[in-house]
Design a protein around this motif. Structure first.
Motif, PDB file in Angstrom:
ATOM      1  N   LEU A   1      13.188   2.073  -1.470  1.00  0.00           N
ATOM      2  CA  LEU A   1      13.302   3.395  -2.099  1.00  0.00           C
ATOM      3  C   LEU A   1      14.773   3.792  -2.285  1.00  0.00           C
ATOM      4  O   LEU A   1      15.082   4.629  -3.150  1.00  0.00           O
ATOM      5  N   SER A   2      15.678   3.180  -1.515  1.00  0.00           N
ATOM      6  CA  SER A   2      17.111   3.458  -1.703  1.00  0.00           C
ATOM      7  C   SER A   2      17.686   2.689  -2.884  1.00  0.00           C
ATOM      8  O   SER A   2      18.828   2.932  -3.295  1.00  0.00           O
ATOM      9  N   GLY A   3      16.933   1.739  -3.415  1.00  0.00           N
ATOM     10  CA  GLY A   3      17.424   0.946  -4.550  1.00  0.00           C
ATOM     11  C   GLY A   3      18.107  -0.350  -4.132  1.00  0.00           C
ATOM     12  O   GLY A   3      18.644  -1.061  -4.965  1.00  0.00           O
ATOM     13  N   GLY A   4      18.088  -0.652  -2.836  1.00  0.00           N
ATOM     14  CA  GLY A   4      18.726  -1.878  -2.364  1.00  0.00           C
ATOM     15  C   GLY A   4      20.250  -1.799  -2.472  1.00  0.00           C
ATOM     16  O   GLY A   4      20.819  -0.733  -2.676  1.00  0.00           O
TER      17      GLY A   4
ATOM     18  N   GLN B   1       0.837  -1.212   0.000  1.00  0.00           N
ATOM     19  CA  GLN B   1       0.000   0.000   0.000  1.00  0.00           C
ATOM     20  C   GLN B   1       0.867   1.257   0.000  1.00  0.00           C
ATOM     21  O   GLN B   1       0.603   2.203  -0.744  1.00  0.00           O
ATOM     22  N   ARG B   2       1.899   1.270   0.809  1.00  0.00           N
ATOM     23  CA  ARG B   2       2.787   2.432   0.866  1.00  0.00           C
ATOM     24  C   ARG B   2       3.501   2.652  -0.467  1.00  0.00           C
ATOM     25  O   ARG B   2       3.593   3.772  -0.951  1.00  0.00           O
ATOM     26  N   LEU B   3       4.035   1.579  -1.025  1.00  0.00           N
ATOM     27  CA  LEU B   3       4.832   1.695  -2.246  1.00  0.00           C
ATOM     28  C   LEU B   3       3.983   1.971  -3.487  1.00  0.00           C
ATOM     29  O   LEU B   3       4.502   2.442  -4.502  1.00  0.00           O
ATOM     30  N   SER B   4       2.684   1.710  -3.407  1.00  0.00           N
ATOM     31  CA  SER B   4       1.815   1.942  -4.570  1.00  0.00           C
ATOM     32  C   SER B   4       1.759   3.418  -4.931  1.00  0.00           C
ATOM     33  O   SER B   4       1.426   3.767  -6.062  1.00  0.00           O
TER      34      SER B   4
ATOM     35  N   LEU C   1       9.275   3.931  -7.856  1.00  0.00           N
ATOM     36  CA  LEU C   1      10.265   2.970  -7.369  1.00  0.00           C
ATOM     37  C   LEU C   1      11.502   2.941  -8.252  1.00  0.00           C
ATOM     38  O   LEU C   1      11.393   2.908  -9.481  1.00  0.00           O
ATOM     39  N   PRO C   2      12.685   2.906  -7.640  1.00  0.00           N
ATOM     40  CA  PRO C   2      13.922   2.842  -8.412  1.00  0.00           C
ATOM     41  C   PRO C   2      14.263   1.425  -8.882  1.00  0.00           C
ATOM     42  O   PRO C   2      15.188   1.234  -9.657  1.00  0.00           O
TER      43      PRO C   2
END
Length: 197
Positions: A190-193, A41-44, A48-49
């Motif tokens: 959100l940091s891209g892992g 839900q948050r990421l929707s 996203l990177p």
């Protein structure tokens, strides 16, 4: 009434205790499923990177069968297995448990990817996200074990929720730990892992 092979369980209902504590059964691993739903839900709403896939796998307690097949299908570069870990309680060593309310338990193990664990720890510290370290001397006993050795190998870690009275009808967890796991994983994605760093 009951035949060989029938499933039998206790008809208990979850209930609130005090503050953020809830009691019920099968929080292992309903708590992980809740984290994934809240995180989705948050990421929707975010750009996203990286590509993100969520797997609600079954049979973790029976050899991680669902994680094995879903990992083979998705073929990820990195994976985070969300699970529960032993919560503190009477007669439980502090070395073998995490205190309820201590936040996301980040896995450290020879079976897990060190770079991903270190980045999760750094993000938790930078963002004041409650966390603890779950140190395991060998395998983790979670889906991360099979995820890490699927195909050519996957950078896999565990992030767990402390759970008291695991595998009983009176499991207890602190909902703030679920929030901490969601906060940590949202920042990590959100940091891209590790690969996007």
């Amino acid at each position: 009434i009951v035949s060989v092979g029938d499933y039998v369980t206790f008809a208990t209902k979850p209930f609130e205790l005090n503050e953020n504590l809830v009691c019920g059964r099968s929080f292992d691993d309903r708590a992980g499923a809740v984290c994934l739903i809240l995180l989705a839900q948050r990421l929707s709403k975010a750009e996203l990177p990286v590509n993100v896939a969520f797997a609600f796998s079954n049979a973790e307690e029976l050899g991680c069968r669902g994680a094995r097949t879903s990992t083979f299908k998705v073929n990820p570069n990195e994976a985070i297995a969300i699970d529960v870990t032993f919560g503190d309680g009477p007669d439980i060593s502090g070395d073998e448990s995490s205190k309820l309310g201590s936040g996301a338990a980040i896995g450290i193990s020879p079976a897990l990817d060190k770079a991903v664990s270190q980045k999760l720890i750094a993000i938790a510290k930078e963002n004041d996200i409650p966390h603890a370290l779950e140190v395991m001397g060998e395998r983790t006993g979670t889906n991360a074990d099979v995820i890490a050795i699927t195909r050519e190998g996957v950078k896999a870690v565990t992030v767990s929720i402390p759970l008291r009275n695991m595998h009983s009808d009176v499991e207890i967890l602190n909902t703030s730990d679920i929030t901490a796991v969601c906060d940590l994983l949202e920042k990590y994605i959100l940091s891209g892992g590790v690969l996007g760093a």
